[in-house]
Design an enzyme around this catalytic site. Structure first.
Site, PDB file in Angstrom:
ATOM      1  N   ARG A 179      56.199   4.274  27.474  1.00 44.46           N
ATOM      2  CA  ARG A 179      55.009   4.484  28.294  1.00 44.46           C
ATOM      3  C   ARG A 179      54.217   5.708  27.834  1.00 44.46           C
ATOM      4  O   ARG A 179      53.129   5.972  28.340  1.00 44.46           O
ATOM      5  CB  ARG A 179      55.403   4.655  29.768  1.00 44.46           C
ATOM      6  CG  ARG A 179      55.954   3.403  30.420  1.00 44.46           C
ATOM      7  CD  ARG A 179      56.146   3.619  31.922  1.00 44.46           C
ATOM      8  NE  ARG A 179      56.537   2.407  32.605  1.00 44.46           N
ATOM      9  CZ  ARG A 179      57.784   2.047  32.842  1.00 44.46           C
ATOM     10  NH1 ARG A 179      58.757   2.813  32.418  1.00 44.46           N
ATOM     11  NH2 ARG A 179      58.062   0.928  33.485  1.00 44.46           N
ATOM     12  N   LYS A 190      78.832   6.909  40.279  1.00 43.72           N
ATOM     13  CA  LYS A 190      79.290   8.159  39.637  1.00 43.72           C
ATOM     14  C   LYS A 190      78.150   9.174  39.575  1.00 43.72           C
ATOM     15  O   LYS A 190      78.389  10.393  39.565  1.00 43.72           O
ATOM     16  CB  LYS A 190      79.875   7.876  38.257  1.00 43.72           C
ATOM     17  CG  LYS A 190      78.936   7.244  37.238  1.00 43.72           C
ATOM     18  CD  LYS A 190      78.178   8.247  36.416  1.00 43.72           C
ATOM     19  CE  LYS A 190      77.218   7.567  35.461  1.00 43.72           C
ATOM     20  NZ  LYS A 190      76.432   8.536  34.665  1.00 43.72           N
ATOM     21  N   SER A 241      74.845  16.784  32.225  1.00 42.97           N
ATOM     22  CA  SER A 241      74.517  15.703  33.155  1.00 42.97           C
ATOM     23  C   SER A 241      73.335  16.112  34.028  1.00 42.97           C
ATOM     24  O   SER A 241      73.368  17.147  34.697  1.00 42.97           O
ATOM     25  CB  SER A 241      75.730  15.378  34.039  1.00 42.97           C
ATOM     26  OG  SER A 241      75.329  14.648  35.182  1.00 42.97           O
ATOM     27  N   ASN A 267      72.367  14.650  36.757  1.00 41.72           N
ATOM     28  CA  ASN A 267      72.754  14.567  38.161  1.00 41.72           C
ATOM     29  C   ASN A 267      73.587  15.782  38.567  1.00 41.72           C
ATOM     30  O   ASN A 267      73.409  16.336  39.660  1.00 41.72           O
ATOM     31  CB  ASN A 267      73.532  13.269  38.405  1.00 41.72           C
ATOM     32  CG  ASN A 267      72.657  12.048  38.209  1.00 41.72           C
ATOM     33  OD1 ASN A 267      71.812  11.729  39.026  1.00 41.72           O
ATOM     34  ND2 ASN A 267      72.848  11.355  37.084  1.00 41.72           N
TER      35      ASN A 267
END
Length: 393
Positions: free
Chosen positions: A39, A220, A296, A298
């Site tokens: 995009r 997770k 990570s 998250n």
């Protein structure tokens, strides 16, 4: 280690983020011709002129056989020449991408009973559809399998493959040893996907429980936020062992990861997944990696929440998508529907969406009464049966 050579395939990858671009690099080095849709006009320009990515893997030079297109959707004639479609867009944007794809391709690709023009690419009778996103759609609580059925049709959903496991993109592009699960309702298609991706440093292990693999991969990310929160709050050894782990020698971190594994196994089993799936690379393997590394996204979100930052300011400066934030909504809806206990996931939801402080939520978790350590539900499978019925199975 030398490459395993296979017949060259034309591969279209939807998504040019960390994982989409690392797979483009991986497949191109294995002699496949790769088209990557982005995009971002700046990504397309840099990839085609300099063979570099301006937003991720910035020091890496991509093979000449990776070509980028976008931000407009690939043309029909281009898509008709593809043998493999790989989807590496965030789950929240997947439905729109699949709807666009269906509108650009003829009916016979999605319905095996439809006639195939004699002039068509024979591979399009049975192209590979591979999904590497990890999440639950927040507005519908749908797994990717259901999104595929809603958009491309149940025949594609029945042969779609899902790739999941402990696999940081930054290490894949450096050819660090990586192992993943490849799952599909069709054993033959899981095998084909494994053969496409497998290399000595990227080992694939096949299975036939995509529902379990999907749930493990999505949940997770929620537990990684919990792990980051605990780190941000300054909890030490004993905590992470029970709920999440940054350093595997810290007991609390180990405790959090262990309880997260028990909790996501309980959710998955109630949903209708095979309990053993949560002991695979897609389950405990990915859980340990995501909950124990500051690489990570998250985990980073959770860590910054634990340090006192607000969610809006974290997301505004993160620079990439942390799927666990949106997935927490879908996870809560599934947990409520299944009627099971999942305090860690519900605690993460409370911090993200109910305005509960990270410290208060941690105290709420620790003040829970003592419970049985192993507690799998007895009433299982209704959600999976509903989903499989939608697929005609």
């Amino acid at each position: 280690m030398s490459y395993i050579k296979t017949a060259s395939r034309n591969v279209c990858i939807f998504g040019s983020g960390n994982f989409g671009s690392c797979l483009a690099d991986h497949l191109a080095d294995a002699s496949h011709q790769v088209l990557m849709w982005s995009r971002s006009a700046s990504v397309v320009k840099a990839m085609n002129s300099l063979h570099t990515h301006p937003k991720c893997h910035k020091d890496h030079v991509f093979p000449d056989s990776v070509r980028a297109v976008g931000p407009d959707f690939p043309m029909r004639d281009t898509l008709m020449n593809m043998d493999v479609f790989v989807f590496a867009v965030p789950t929240e944007g997947l439905r729109c991408t699949l709807q666009d794809l269906k509108s650009h391709l003829p009916k016979y690709i999605f319905e095996h009973s439809a006639p195939v023009p004699s002039s068509s690419n024979a591979n399009l009778r049975d192209p590979l559809f591979i999904f590497v996103n990890k999440g639950i759609e927040s507005k519908t609580n749908a797994l990717t399998l259901e999104i595929i059925a809603d958009t491309l049709g149940r025949e594609i959903a029945c042969v779609a493959s899902f790739v999941s496991g402990p696999s940081f993109a930054s290490e894949i592009v450096r050819r660090q040893p990586t192992t993943v699960s490849v799952s599909s309702l069709s054993k033959a298609h899981a095998t084909r996907t494994s053969e496409l991706l497998h290399q000595p440093w990227f080992r694939c292990y096949t299975g036939t429980d995509p529902i379990g693999v999907e749930l493990a991969g999505a949940l997770k990310n929620v537990y990684a936020i919990a792990a980051g929160i605990a780190e941000g709050l300054g909890y030490e050894n004993n905590t992470r062992a029970g709920k999440y782990t940054l350093t595997l020698t810290r007991p609390f971190h180990k405790g959090l990861i262990t309880r997260a594994l028990a909790e996501m196994t309980r959710i998955g089993t109630a949903y209708g997944a095979a309990p053993l799936t949560f002991l695979t690379l897609a389950g405990v393997g990915d859980l340990f990696l995501t909950c124990s590394s500051k690489n990570s996204r998250n985990f980073t979100v959770g860590y910054r929440l634990g340090c006192g930052e607000s969610l809006p300011e974290i997301l505004a400066s993160l620079g990439s998508v942390a799927e666990g934030v949106a997935t927490a909504k879908g996870a809560k809806a599934i947990i409520d529907k299944l009627g099971i206990t999942a305090p860690i996931a519900m605690g993460v939801y409370g911090v993200l969406y109910d305005g509960v402080s990270a410290g208060d939520q941690a105290r709420w978790l620790m003040e829970h009464p003592a419970v049985a350590e192993l507690d799998l539900p007895c009433d299982v499978g209704s959600a999976a049966r509903e989903l499989l019925a939608k697929l005609g199975l």
